[in-house]
Design an enzyme around this catalytic site. Structure first.
Site, PDB file in Angstrom:
ATOM      1  N   ASP A 136       0.960  -1.240   0.028  1.00 40.03           N
ATOM      2  CA  ASP A 136       0.018  -0.058   0.006  1.00 40.03           C
ATOM      3  C   ASP A 136       0.866   1.168   0.143  1.00 40.03           C
ATOM      4  O   ASP A 136       1.985   1.124   0.241  1.00 40.03           O
ATOM      5  CB  ASP A 136      -1.070   0.178   1.217  1.00 40.03           C
TER       6      ASP A 136
HETATM    7  C1  BGC Z   1      -4.952   3.390   0.112  1.00 42.61           C
HETATM    8  C2  BGC Z   1      -4.993   2.380  -1.092  1.00 42.61           C
HETATM    9  C3  BGC Z   1      -4.904   3.312  -2.342  1.00 42.61           C
HETATM   10  C4  BGC Z   1      -3.273   3.916  -2.272  1.00 42.61           C
HETATM   11  C5  BGC Z   1      -2.905   4.722  -3.272  1.00 42.61           C
HETATM   12  C6  BGC Z   1      -3.567   4.270   0.226  1.00 42.61           C
HETATM   13  O1  BGC Z   1      -3.603   5.407   1.093  1.00 42.61           O
HETATM   14  O2  BGC Z   1      -5.030   2.784   1.229  1.00 42.61           O
HETATM   15  O3  BGC Z   1      -5.955   1.712  -0.994  1.00 42.61           O
HETATM   16  O4  BGC Z   1      -4.970   2.446  -3.439  1.00 42.61           O
HETATM   17  O5  BGC Z   1      -3.277   4.887  -1.130  1.00 42.61           O
HETATM   18  O6  BGC Z   1      -3.774   5.970  -3.341  1.00 42.61           O
END
Ligand code: BGC
Length: 904
Positions: free
Chosen positions: A229
């Site tokens: 993530d």
């Molecule tokens: C989220 C993800 C997301 C990523 C990119 C993170 O804060 O948990 O679900 O895909 O950011 O934006």
């Protein structure tokens, strides 16, 4: 983009230096992987995800994109065909943004209704979640765009989300939290999986060898990539050795040169680096990027076919929770006047907050859709009733004009922090919110720039306006050249934008209708905070007593439509909700309107359950979720019967938060959250504890009625490898065409391990004309009968009687039948050596084995006939020696041990 160009990945791997292999294992920028130019290995691009393809810009002010219904809304359709189509449409959208992988779907489980991302996730039920994830991924990947299902695993709340340790038992992990991910791998061949921010039983999910290597790779055979993530990698060597292929975003914090050094020091395994590099190359190949390495420009394509699909899916996800006296559908011939009330009537709440946000092409509000539908036939009047904003509503871009006459702001960017010299970049934006997240114009360094946005606002009415600014970065607001908000020289921290935003600063001013005012926002940003944003709020003039105004309107109207709920500010990534109540004064508004108008219909825009203290006082309730850009049209379609509602709840709505199974362990303390309810998530808990919910799992009404008859099983005795076919006739016994979701639950009344009262294992959706009967057919295999035995570490379908319960909801079972599984089956467990028997085995294990039984009879003939034998089953022979030392002498035990040797 097509895959298929023959690239010999092994040969390519051999040519890569260790440094190049390591470089492949981290992003180069916010949304791109790292290319290896020497060998023509291109970068690939990813995009959020999941209810649209946002592209590389921020949530606001960037290239526009279609906004699809959120996860819980899709799951409420229980329609795998439409979710497949949605996946395919999002695949097409991703291509307009040049993306090879879409960061979705979100398949975490609804453990607590307070989870800020409840809206993004499908369901409290693992089976329904898995069916939705598989349909979505297959649709998406049919367009040669990869899915990246997230967040693996047990990322079920936002509390301390970057560090919390989810303490979860093996059975709950296997039976509740993993199934959507397993199905995504084994049934949908997902290209990617995103590891979660949290820890799982003490180890970060981004470096957890148990979940990433043992389960995902060894047991499930996953061949795609695991990416972190965003900023979720926590180590160098441990994350590579632990099975995470790709650190995102880039440039890397933990990999790159650090990974090379760790490999050279022998801490990061070279073999793991090579394996991950191989998977990266395979993914780049799958994406067709070797053939077409261009980084396509992002386009805003408002596709009419996607508009229609979004409208259809959004309407199909709406759940009719109550409809007393069949007040719905509204018949314009019977009701002359309609009062449109509530803060969500004129503002379409189409999506939840956080990374799932897109800068939508457009949004249709319920009010405008209603006017378009019945504005000529009915008298439609509006009152806001109350507000429900957390920070002031975003200033309506439609009130703005730039010098050239277009709406929105004219933006000028400077390559310094104080707006000096000539602008280096210019743009027009149609929104009063501008976010920069990751990749932007090459002329602007988004970690060090300033900008000025200029527009002219024309006041739509006379009265007191409140303006506000929130920003990540420094901001000030000027009205007609005079600075009125200073969020630059002095700034207080706030909790907006994942906690990176400033507190909101406001300014009040009286304006006359038609008055034009020049509005300028100055912005400056330095530092490496990943996100930059400003947001201009504006609350227009309000009457003193908004609820009183709405009540007066409702009292003189034939029907009152009250649009209440939340926005993405309340239900958002980054924060959980503090409680399960509708925010602000909205409960008071509903009560007050219902008190004067018996035909009060409540339309809810929430992505999660709320309490409904007014439920007995209103005539009807529609749960509309966050339904995407066609919000108003979808709701109006259901209100007027153009669409017969058919959605059913993917999550139980409890009467009160205290009834929720996670309540006593939520949100966690001292860095840990215990999944203390174990298997008993959602309806599994309410049913076990006999707690009556407000609305049960699987519940939803229609404008017609359905009769169930003639439940048939293909057989009543099945061997473990046979498939049981279950069919039931469903008749539309009402007057309009409708769709029914037939749900099949399995109950295992006698089981060696504890089991829920029943579990969803199949469903079917049928469309029926009035009077029509169709047979819904569903199948059950041994996996549907099994529990996960955490001692044996395998799935066990245990011989015996099972019950099939078929119904219209988890609490509305219409027919049941029994069948017998003839033999037990154990599957999907690791290959295990059978355990060698000895005097340290229990009597139960010894007596279960004929050879061992013979050894005991030989050496202990009397003992074997003892009436107390039944009570001794749980003891080992060695333990029993303490109770019967004269019989179980060392000599006898020695002989028995000898006799047992080799018996397994
Ligand atoms: C989220 C993800 C997301 C990523 C990119 C993170 O804060 O948990 O679900 O895909 O950011 O934006």
């Amino acid at each position: 983009m097509t895959s298929g160009m023959t690239i010999d990945i092994e040969q390519l791997l051999e040519q890569l230096t260790l440094e190049e292999k390591a470089s492949l294992l981290a992003g180069s920028a916010m949304w791109h992987t790292t290319p290896v130019e020497r060998l023509n290995i291109p970068a690939i691009k990813v995009s959020d995800g999941p209810n649209g393809a946002r592209g590389s810009g921020g949530f606001a002010g960037s290239t526009t994109a279609a906004c699809f219904p959120c996860g819980i809304s899709l799951a409420a359709t229980w329609n795998v065909d439409i979710v497949h189509q949605i996946g395919a449409a999002i695949g097409e959208e991703a291509k307009t943004k040049g993306a090879h992988i879409l960061l979705g779907p979100t398949a975490n489980i609804h453990r607590s209704p307070l989870n800020g991302r409840n809206f993004e996730c499908y369901s409290e039920d693992p089976f329904l979640s898995a069916r939705m994830a598989v349909a979505y991924i297959r649709g998406l990947q049919s367009q040669h765009v990869g899915a990246c299902i997230k967040h693996y695993v047990c990322n079920d709340s936002e509390f301390e989300r970057n560090t919390i340790d989810s303490i979860v038992g093996e059975r709950a992990l296997r039976e509740i939290y993993l199934p959507p991910f397993k199905a995504a791998v084994q049934e949908a061949d997902t290209w990617g999986i995103m590891s979660a921010y949290n820890k799982v039983n003490g180890i970060y999910a981004s470096e957890n060898p148990y979940t990433l290597l043992d389960i995902l790779r060894d047991e499930w055979g996953f061949e795609g990539i695991v990416m972190s993530d965003w900023f979720g990698t926590k180590s160098t060597a441990a994350s590579v050795n632990g099975g995470q292929d790709l650190e995102m975003p880039g440039p890397p914090a933990w990999r790159g040169g650090k990974l090379l050094a760790a490999a050279q020091a022998g801490e990061a395994k070279e073999e793991a680096i090579t394996d991950s590099a191989r998977r990266m190359l395979y993914t780049i190949q799958r994406a067709g990027a070797f053939e077409d390495p261009t980084d396509s420009p992002e386009q805003a394509i408002d596709n009419p076919a996607h508009r229609m699909l979004i409208r259809q899916a959004a309407a199909e996800g709406i759940v009719l929770l109550k409809n007393e006296g069949e007040i719905l559908p509204i018949d314009p011939a019977k009701s002359e006047t309609v009062a449109v009330i509530g803060p969500n009537a004129r503002t379409a709440q189409i999506m939840g907050g956080g990374s799932a946000q897109v800068n939508t092409h457009y949004r249709v509000s319920p009010y405008e859709s209603l006017l378009a539908k019945v504005g000529e036939e009915m008298e439609v009047a509006y009152a806001i009733g109350t507000t429900n904003h957390k920070s002031l509503p975003v200033l309506e871009a439609a009130w703005l004009a730039t010098q050239g006459g277009q709406g929105g702001f004219a933006g000028e960017y400077y390559d310094n922090l104080d707006l000096a010299g000539s602008p280096v970049f210019q743009e027009a934006i149609q929104s009063s919110e501008r976010m920069w997240f990751g990749e932007f114009s090459p002329d602007v360094d988004i970690n060090s720039f300033s900008a000025r946005f200029t527009g002219t606002i024309t006041a739509p009415e006379s009265g007191r306006y409140t303006f506000s600014l929130i920003s990540v970065g420094l901001t000030r607001l000027l009205l007609d050249g005079q600075q009125v908000i200073d969020n630059w020289d002095e700034q207080q921290p706030g909790d907006f934008f994942f906690g990176m935003g400033s507190a909101e600063v406001t300014y009040e001013v009286d304006l006359q209708a038609g008055q034009e005012v020049e509005l300028v926002i100055e912005y400056s940003k330095s530092g490496t905070m990943p996100l930059s944003i400003f947001r201009v709020g504006c609350l227009p003039p309000m009457v003193e007593d908004t609820i009183g105004e709405a009540v007066a309107l409702a009292a003189q109207s034939d029907i009152a439509l009250v649009y209440v709920g939340h926005s993405g500010e309340w239900e958002t990534e980054g924060h959980d909700r503090p409680d399960m109540e509708l925010v602000c004064e909205q409960n008071d508004l509903v009560e007050a309107v219902a008190a004067v108008n018996p035909n009060t219909v409540v339309i809810l825009n929430t992505g999660a359950p709320i309490t409904m203290p007014w439920i007995d006082k209103v005539a009807a309730v529609l749960q509309a979720w966050f339904p995407g850009q066609e919000c108003g049209n979808a709701i109006t379609d259901v209100l007027f019967g153009d669409v017969t509602p058919s959605g059913k709840l993917p999550q139980t709505f409890p009467k009160r938060l205290e009834d929720n199974p996670a309540f006593i362990n939520y949100p966690g303390e001292n860095g840990k959250v215990t999944y203390g309810e174990g298997l008993f998530v959602g309806y599994r808990y309410y049913e076990k504890k006999l707690i009556e919910p407000l609305f049960p799992f699987g519940f939803g009404l229609s404008y017609t009625t359905f009769e169930y008859s003639n439940l048939q099983l293909s057989t009543t005795k099945i061997p473990p490898d046979e498939i049981l076919t279950v069919s039931i006739d469903v008749t539309n016994s009402g007057n309009v065409t409708g769709k029914e979701i037939v749900q099949l639950y399995i109950a295992d009344p006698l089981s060696s391990l504890v089991r829920p009262e029943k579990e969803l294992k199949a469903f079917a959706k049928v469309t029926l004309e009035p009077g029509e009967t169709q047979t819904a057919t569903m199948t059950i295999d041994k996996a549907a009968l099994a529990y996960f035995d955490d001692l044996e570490m395998s799935w066990i379908a245990e011989a015996g009687t099972f019950e099939v319960r078929v119904g219209a909801s988890s609490q509305d079972i219409r027919a049941t039948a029994s069948f017998e599984l003839q033999e037990s089956a154990s599957f999907d467990g690791p290959e295990k050596e059978p355990i060698a028997l000895s005097i340290e085995s229990t009597m139960k294990d010894l007596l279960a084995h004929e050879e061992a039984k013979a050894v005991l009879s030989e050496h202990l003939p009397d003992f074997m006939d003892a009436p107390q034998l039944g009570m001794m089953m749980g003891f080992t022979l060695l333990q029993l020696q303490g109770m019967a030392a004269d019989l179980l002498t060392d000599e006898v035990l020695g002989k028995i041990n000898e006799g047992l040797r080799g018996i397994r």
